[in-house]
Design an enzyme around this catalytic site. Sequence first.
Site, PDB file in Angstrom:
ATOM      1  N   LYS A 168       0.872  -1.180   0.000  1.00 55.47           N
ATOM      2  CA  LYS A 168       0.000   0.000   0.000  1.00 55.47           C
ATOM      3  C   LYS A 168       0.911   1.232   0.000  1.00 55.47           C
ATOM      4  O   LYS A 168       1.171   1.839   1.039  1.00 55.47           O
ATOM      5  CB  LYS A 168      -0.948  -0.028   1.208  1.00 55.47           C
ATOM      6  CG  LYS A 168      -2.130   0.902   1.020  1.00 55.47           C
ATOM      7  CD  LYS A 168      -3.255   0.555   1.957  1.00 55.47           C
ATOM      8  CE  LYS A 168      -4.327   1.619   1.982  1.00 55.47           C
ATOM      9  NZ  LYS A 168      -5.028   1.832   0.719  1.00 55.47           N
TER      10      LYS A 168
HETATM   11  N1  PMP Z   1      -7.697  -1.973  -3.030  1.00 53.83           N
HETATM   12  C1  PMP Z   1      -7.106  -0.776  -3.084  1.00 53.83           C
HETATM   13  C2  PMP Z   1      -6.311  -0.422  -4.286  1.00 53.83           C
HETATM   14  C3  PMP Z   1      -7.265   0.143  -2.029  1.00 53.83           C
HETATM   15  O1  PMP Z   1      -6.678   1.346  -2.092  1.00 53.83           O
HETATM   16  C4  PMP Z   1      -8.034  -0.224  -0.915  1.00 53.83           C
HETATM   17  C5  PMP Z   1      -8.173   0.720   0.241  1.00 53.83           C
HETATM   18  N2  PMP Z   1      -8.790   1.911  -0.109  1.00 53.83           N
HETATM   19  C6  PMP Z   1      -8.662  -1.479  -0.910  1.00 53.83           C
HETATM   20  C7  PMP Z   1      -8.448  -2.331  -1.974  1.00 53.83           C
HETATM   21  C8  PMP Z   1      -9.491  -1.918   0.253  1.00 53.83           C
HETATM   22  O2  PMP Z   1      -8.655  -2.223   1.343  1.00 53.83           O
HETATM   23  P1  PMP Z   1      -9.127  -2.036   2.854  1.00 53.83           P
HETATM   24  O3  PMP Z   1     -10.336  -2.865   3.035  1.00 53.83           O
HETATM   25  O4  PMP Z   1      -7.968  -2.521   3.657  1.00 53.83           O
HETATM   26  O5  PMP Z   1      -9.401  -0.588   3.060  1.00 53.83           O
END
Ligand code: PMP
Length: 306
Positions: A168
């Site tokens: 991330k």
């Molecule tokens: N995929 C991407 C590319 C993201 O940026 C996010 C978070 N915004 C998610 C999936 C979802 O992840 P999470 O449930 O941990 O927020």
Amino acid sequence: MTQSSPQTDAPQTPTPDPSRRVWFNGELIPADQAKVSVFDHGLLYGDGVFEGIRAYNGRVLKLRTHLVRLYESAAAIQLEIPYTLDELTQATHDALEANGLTDAYIRLCVTRGIGTLGLNPYLCDRATTFIIADSITLYPAEMYANGLSIVTATTIRNHPKALDPRIKSMNYLNNILAKVEGIKAGCMETLMLNHEGNVSECTGDNIFIVSEGKLLTPPLSAGCLAGVTRNLVLELAQQAGIETRETDMTTADVYNADECFLTGTAAEVIPVTNIDGKPIADAKPGPVTRQLLDAFHRVVADAPED
Ligand code: PMP
């Protein structure tokens, strides 16, 4: 003339309110003084990692899981976070408390820090760490009730051997390019395929489909983020006796699905009822989606912090 945009995920306070506090490198400072240097590699190169976290009723949902992912993302780009997990746990709570927030969206960022104009990350002395506690409204309430329309982008998701989507990182240009395609098509979220043509995820959300009673989502090997909400929804489905499977899928599988929904910290669980101009089943949020949405709301209202 200013142009209106279909986007609603802009911060709700565009000008920092000086009474707000941002946790910045260990201190709680007024929001209008929380500034990152133009020499910070987070800004110059998108070199950094972050988490989007949510607090409900004064409890931070899956804080430890988010922080573990933050440290894993940092390790993957060889970025040393100058605080321990316990210190960042406390700092997250301090940022909430300093702003009197019990329900909030929290953005925790760790950039490479201040360096030279070259790429070399080792010339950056110390990571810059900040935590913003604010709010976010990603999609209008009407879309949670009736479903979202999405389109498939021509921009493919980053190849895992170029920049692994499991990291991330603060470099979201890949997602932004796909998002722009969606905005131009009048959609608030966009589906991204991987280099093999399989479904990976949306620009800021993971994707699920329901087919023949089973809950399916692409595996992490399809090049998607290990979403915290994705994992929680898989757990909730298993608890409810719904069969789950992480499996590669194509857009044809999404077109032919009985139900489709997206998950994310900001989005929570949102039904998708139309893709690429085609209705999914009867174009209404389906029973499994509604069941999981309810289960999700129960967890965020009641679950102890973990
Ligand atoms: N995929 C991407 C590319 C993201 O940026 C996010 C978070 N915004 C998610 C999936 C979802 O992840 P999470 O449930 O941990 O927020």
